[in-house]
Scaffold this active site. Structure first.
Site, short mmCIF file in Angstrom:
data_model
loop_
_atom_site.label_atom_id
_atom_site.label_comp_id
_atom_site.label_asym_id
_atom_site.label_seq_id
_atom_site.Cartn_x
_atom_site.Cartn_y
_atom_site.Cartn_z
N LEU A 157 0.83 -1.21 0.00
CA LEU A 157 0.00 0.00 0.00
C LEU A 157 0.87 1.26 0.00
CD1 LEU A 157 -2.76 1.38 0.16
CD2 LEU A 157 -2.67 1.08 2.65
N TYR A 158 1.80 1.33 0.93
CA TYR A 158 2.68 2.50 1.03
C TYR A 158 3.54 2.67 -0.22
CZ TYR A 158 6.56 5.38 2.75
OH TYR A 158 7.52 6.35 2.90
N GLY A 159 4.20 1.60 -0.63
CA GLY A 159 5.09 1.68 -1.79
C GLY A 159 4.35 2.08 -3.05
N SER A 161 1.63 3.86 -3.31
CA SER A 161 1.22 5.27 -3.26
C SER A 161 2.37 6.18 -3.64
CB SER A 161 0.68 5.63 -1.87
OG SER A 161 1.72 5.69 -0.89
N LYS A 162 3.57 5.83 -3.21
CA LYS A 162 4.74 6.65 -3.53
C LYS A 162 5.22 6.41 -4.97
CE LYS A 162 5.27 8.81 0.42
NZ LYS A 162 5.15 10.28 0.54
#
Length: 250
Positions: A157-159, A161-162
């Site tokens: 999820l985090y990766g 988004s970036k």
């Protein structure tokens, strides 16, 4: 040769009440910028501002809840007002980084991560970059992450988004660069901040995989951000600069 000096520039830094954002705000103020310290926590924000002013710098706190379009627009309006009618530099640093197995991620977490990490920078650029382009000058620096470059279990999820922010960086460089607005990004590796303090030994283990072999200090990431925002980077457009101790190079 371009200069690292930021005198006369107005810089809006989101997520600037702690960690990388606070270090960036302090460094930009030290180099002469009028820094607008944006964040949700007023007491922490005022502490950052007081520290900058105590060193002879110029700073103001601006409250920022970046989760809705209306609140982002309000932040942009207030920042322009505090900046005397303009914002010259935008640092999209605010973000969240929950980790965990994909099946355990709640729908609310998905929305929160993309609202803060993707939609908020998109809305701020939409609100501020056109006026920069009209003036023929401006700089946007997006704060990404090394895990936007390669897959890590528990960081989907985090990766992702970036990774979206990295593509936005390049697209905005193509869109606004011809009118004098440079858009670039930094990809920090593990950094020792208030936000990562809960990771404990996991932070050191992640950092040990890189040639540098240690976590970064927030000031080390701030140096790269301030460089990209300055005239020293006058020919740098659409770059995604790894500041990860060499992790993505090996």
């Amino acid at each position: 040769m371009g200069s690292l000096d930021l005198s006369g520039r107005v810089a809006l830094v989101t997520g600037a009440t702690s960690g990388i954002g606070a270090a960036t705000a302090a460094l930009m103020a030290e180099r002469g910028a009028h820094v607008l310290v944006a964040g949700r926590d007023r007491s922490r924000g005022e502490t950052v501002v007081a520290g900058i002013r105590g060193q002879g710098g110029k700073a103001d706190f601006v409250a920022a809840d970046l989760r809705t379009e209306q609140s982002v627009r309000q932040l942009a309006r207030e920042a322009v007002g505090l900046g005397g009618g303009r914002v010259d530099i935008l640092v999209n640093n605010a973000g969240v980084f929950p980790f965990g197995p994909t099946e355990q991620v709640s729908p609310n977490d998905v929305d929160t991560v993309y609202d803060l990490n993707v939609k908020a920078p998109f809305r701020l650029v939409a609100a501020l970059a056109p006026a920069m382009a009209e003036r023929g000058y401006g700089a946007v620096v997006n704060v990404s992450t090394m895990v936007a470059e390669y897959g890590v279990a528990g960081m989907a999820l985090y990766g992702s988004s970036k990774a979206a922010l990295n593509l936005l960086t390049k697209a905005w460089a193509a869109e606004f660069g011809p009118r004098g607005v440079r858009v670039n990004a930094v990809e920090p590796g593990p950094t020792r901040t208030e936000g990562t303090s809960g990771m404990g030994e996991d932070l050191d283990a992640l950092a040990a995989q890189a040639p540098a072999g240690r976590p970064a200090a927030p000031q080390e990431i701030a140096e790269a951000i301030a460089y990209l925002a300055s005239d020293a980077a006058s020919f740098v457009h659409g770059a995604v600069l790894p500041v990860d101790g060499g992790r993505t190079a090996v």
